[in-house]
Design an enzyme around this catalytic site. Sequence first.
Site, PDB file in Angstrom:
ATOM      1  N   SER A  73      54.672  19.733 -35.303  1.00 48.22           N
ATOM      2  CA  SER A  73      55.529  19.533 -34.118  1.00 48.22           C
ATOM      3  C   SER A  73      55.313  18.195 -33.421  1.00 48.22           C
ATOM      4  O   SER A  73      56.106  17.823 -32.562  1.00 48.22           O
ATOM      5  CB  SER A  73      55.392  20.694 -33.136  1.00 48.22           C
ATOM      6  OG  SER A  73      54.242  20.576 -32.347  1.00 48.22           O
TER       7      SER A  73
ATOM      8  N   THR B 264      51.068  24.714 -37.044  1.00 49.69           N
ATOM      9  CA  THR B 264      49.804  25.229 -37.583  1.00 49.69           C
ATOM     10  C   THR B 264      49.930  26.680 -38.009  1.00 49.69           C
ATOM     11  O   THR B 264      49.249  27.124 -38.933  1.00 49.69           O
ATOM     12  CB  THR B 264      48.692  25.062 -36.522  1.00 49.69           C
ATOM     13  OG1 THR B 264      48.469  23.675 -36.331  1.00 49.69           O
ATOM     14  CG2 THR B 264      47.393  25.718 -36.931  1.00 49.69           C
TER      15      THR B 264
ATOM     16  N   THR C  19      52.060  24.001 -31.912  1.00 49.64           N
ATOM     17  CA  THR C  19      51.683  24.137 -30.497  1.00 49.64           C
ATOM     18  C   THR C  19      51.803  22.823 -29.712  1.00 49.64           C
ATOM     19  O   THR C  19      51.921  22.846 -28.497  1.00 49.64           O
ATOM     20  CB  THR C  19      50.237  24.648 -30.358  1.00 49.64           C
ATOM     21  OG1 THR C  19      49.353  23.698 -30.953  1.00 49.64           O
ATOM     22  CG2 THR C  19      50.064  26.015 -30.991  1.00 49.64           C
ATOM     23  N   ASP C  20      51.778  21.694 -30.438  1.00 49.85           N
ATOM     24  CA  ASP C  20      51.636  20.423 -29.716  1.00 49.85           C
ATOM     25  C   ASP C  20      52.842  20.070 -28.840  1.00 49.85           C
ATOM     26  O   ASP C  20      52.675  19.473 -27.773  1.00 49.85           O
ATOM     27  CB  ASP C  20      51.342  19.282 -30.707  1.00 49.85           C
ATOM     28  CG  ASP C  20      49.908  19.363 -31.237  1.00 49.85           C
ATOM     29  OD1 ASP C  20      49.101  20.104 -30.647  1.00 49.85           O
ATOM     30  OD2 ASP C  20      49.602  18.682 -32.231  1.00 49.85           O
TER      31      ASP C  20
HETATM   32  C1  SIN Z   1      51.740  21.244 -34.568  1.00 45.53           C
HETATM   33  O1  SIN Z   1      51.959  21.148 -33.357  1.00 45.53           O
HETATM   34  O2  SIN Z   1      52.655  21.367 -35.407  1.00 45.53           O
HETATM   35  C2  SIN Z   1      50.347  21.174 -35.097  1.00 45.53           C
HETATM   36  C3  SIN Z   1      49.355  21.737 -34.156  1.00 45.53           C
HETATM   37  C4  SIN Z   1      49.532  23.210 -33.888  1.00 45.53           C
HETATM   38  O3  SIN Z   1      50.524  23.847 -34.240  1.00 45.53           O
HETATM   39  O4  SIN Z   1      48.585  23.759 -33.276  1.00 45.53           O
END
Ligand code: SIN
Length: 311
Positions: free
Chosen positions: A62, A16, A95-96
């Site tokens: 991710s 993100t 973040t995932d």
């Molecule tokens: C991801 O994990 O690539 C999408 C969600 C995020 O980064 O918050």
Amino acid sequence: MQVRREEIVVLGTGGTIAGRAATAGDNLGYRAAEVGVDTLLQGVAVPANMRLHAEQVAQVDSKDMDFAIWATLAGRCAHWLARDEVAGVVVTHGTDTMEETAFFLHCVLRPSKPVVLTGAMRPATSAAPDGPQNLADAVAVAADPQARGVCVAFAGTVHGAVDVQKVHTYRLDAYSSGDAGPLAYVEEGRLRVLRPWAAPEVAQAAPILPLPVAWPRVEIVMNHAGAGRAVVDALVKDGVAGLVVAGTGNGSLNQVLEEGLLEAQQQGVAVRRASRCAQGRVLPLPSDRIPAAVGLSPVKARIALMLELMP
Ligand code: SIN
């Protein structure tokens, strides 16, 4: 002659933090992994006497992180960390699954220099993005001589790779180190260290690069009210090498599920017991018939078991 550590290398993998939405007011309907790491670094403050070098290793959401990218990322981290002039490495990441990549890098690299993962909960196009501050904080951590090993810098807090867990779907402060607590805070580019910054004990004690091409298959199953053994039986029939069970409470298991897991173990499948609880650790007993993955969440226990089973 003492070598000056004057370079921070920033490796982009997507997420993100590199997301793009149609409007600045849209923090949800964006596409992750579109903006290049060079662009993300524009305007990020560079610590005194340091320079930044950016490299795009991958460009993925991710949730789609895979072993091939992990192997490439570990190789690029090792390459840069071996250079005397490099003080540390920053990895921008979705973040995932950031906690999984952090733990994986911790296990395979065991770096003495800092490897700092960061990301964002809002896309780069947001009217109020959190990525630029998170990235600036991560760079500050990587440049700080007190920092070492793999960690996550997010929302002003530094978490160790073993303890960090994403605990919120939406808030900007989305990570926690649970009852272990964070390692440090980042305050206006300075680290306030809270506890000893040593790499805790995990399954692998030394760097294990290069990685083999074929990874052992390890799957996660969950205990819950009314859990049975059908999923375990199907996975064993399908040739799984290892199973991590996300047990209830202190790793407790429904008796039918436990029977299935014990049979799997007898057939040569490696089984580990973690807990689906967000905090605490499974405390082992001498009478345990399935070994506990002490101190590891189910997703990290899976990584540890894959590495343990690697040829
Ligand atoms: C991801 O994990 O690539 C999408 C969600 C995020 O980064 O918050």
